[in-house]
Motif scaffolding. Structure first.
Motif, mmCIF file in Angstrom:
data_model
loop_
_atom_site.group_PDB
_atom_site.id
_atom_site.type_symbol
_atom_site.label_atom_id
_atom_site.label_comp_id
_atom_site.label_asym_id
_atom_site.label_seq_id
_atom_site.Cartn_x
_atom_site.Cartn_y
_atom_site.Cartn_z
ATOM 1 N N ALA A 139 0.857 -1.760 0.763
ATOM 2 C CA ALA A 139 -0.499 -2.048 1.167
ATOM 3 C C ALA A 139 -0.895 -1.710 2.775
ATOM 4 N N VAL A 140 -0.065 -2.057 3.645
ATOM 5 C CA VAL A 140 0.108 -1.639 5.162
ATOM 6 C C VAL A 140 0.009 -0.086 5.280
ATOM 7 N N ARG A 141 0.815 0.502 4.554
ATOM 8 C CA ARG A 141 1.238 1.953 4.673
ATOM 9 C C ARG A 141 -0.209 2.813 4.171
ATOM 10 N N ASP A 142 -0.702 2.270 3.077
ATOM 11 C CA ASP A 142 -1.998 2.883 2.547
ATOM 12 C C ASP A 142 -3.306 2.858 3.458
ATOM 13 N N SER A 143 -3.126 1.474 3.918
ATOM 14 C CA SER A 143 -4.381 0.972 4.938
ATOM 15 C C SER A 143 -4.223 1.839 5.988
#
Length: 204
Positions: free
Chosen positions: A15-19
């Motif tokens: 989630a953090v990576r994609d964000s």
């Protein structure tokens, strides 16, 4: 900002990576994601200009190890930014001494992320140019003969032809010949440009 540069995001949280990637791409920045430090190092991109953003705490190879391995690479000088939780701030501060250019605390503020990355990308072209200039000057310096190198060192120290002649126990006319060779091999059109090359080499 250098639009030719890439940004590599390393984070084990999808989630953090994609964000982060989405935020960067929304600003017109080329961004690619990697799920772990080992994934990144195993598939190391060959981009000439790049910035690396890595989380500090990750299973397996953590951010500190990524920073350490990248710093050891001789063919890449990629600025590094780390993402850190509050408890890891002392670690991040220590990592700044090892080569990272900045750190961003969690939760990541998108505006802060973009500002930091744009600042790094704005400097990256200049850093790349300086590196290329240094490598070129180093190759030219290594092509000098031992005697030419002695004359080079004396010239950049500010010695006159007569002083160099006394120092090396050769005639002033011979110094002139070697001086001309040094200027030619170093592709220097003036003494000041020769000194600038010496300063570039000494800055490493």
């Amino acid at each position: 900002m250098n639009t030719d540069a890439s940004v590599f995001v390393i984070d084990d949280d999808p989630a953090v990576r994609d964000s982060l990637v989405m935020v960067l791409r929304g600003e017109g920045i080329r961004a690619r994601a990697f799920a772990s430090g080992s994934d990144f190092m195993d598939h190391l991109p060959d981009d000439r200009l790049a910035c690396v953003i890595t989380d500090v705490r990750m299973p397996g190879m953590d951010g500190s190890e990524v920073v350490r391995r990248l710093a050891a690479l001789q063919d890449r000088e990629w600025p590094m930014i780390v993402i850190t939780g509050h408890a890891d701030v002392p670690t991040a501060v220590q990592m700044m001494k090892s080569g990272i250019v900045d750190f961003i605390e969690k939760p990541v503020d998108p505006a802060r992320l973009v500002e930091t990355v744009k600042g790094v990308l704005g400097r990256i072209g200049k850093l790349s140019l300086q590196r290329e200039q240094r490598l070129t000057a180093l190759a030219r310096l290594e092509a000098l003969t031992p005697r030419e190198r002695q004359v080079f060192d004396a010239l950049v120290e500010g010695l006159s032809n007569k002083e160099i002649a006394r120092e090396l126990d050769i005639s002033p006319r011979t110094v002139e010949i070697f001086r001309a060779r040094v200027m030619d091999k170093m592709a220097a059109d003036s003494l000041s440009s020769l000194v600038r090359m010496a300063l570039t080499l000494a800055a490493d």
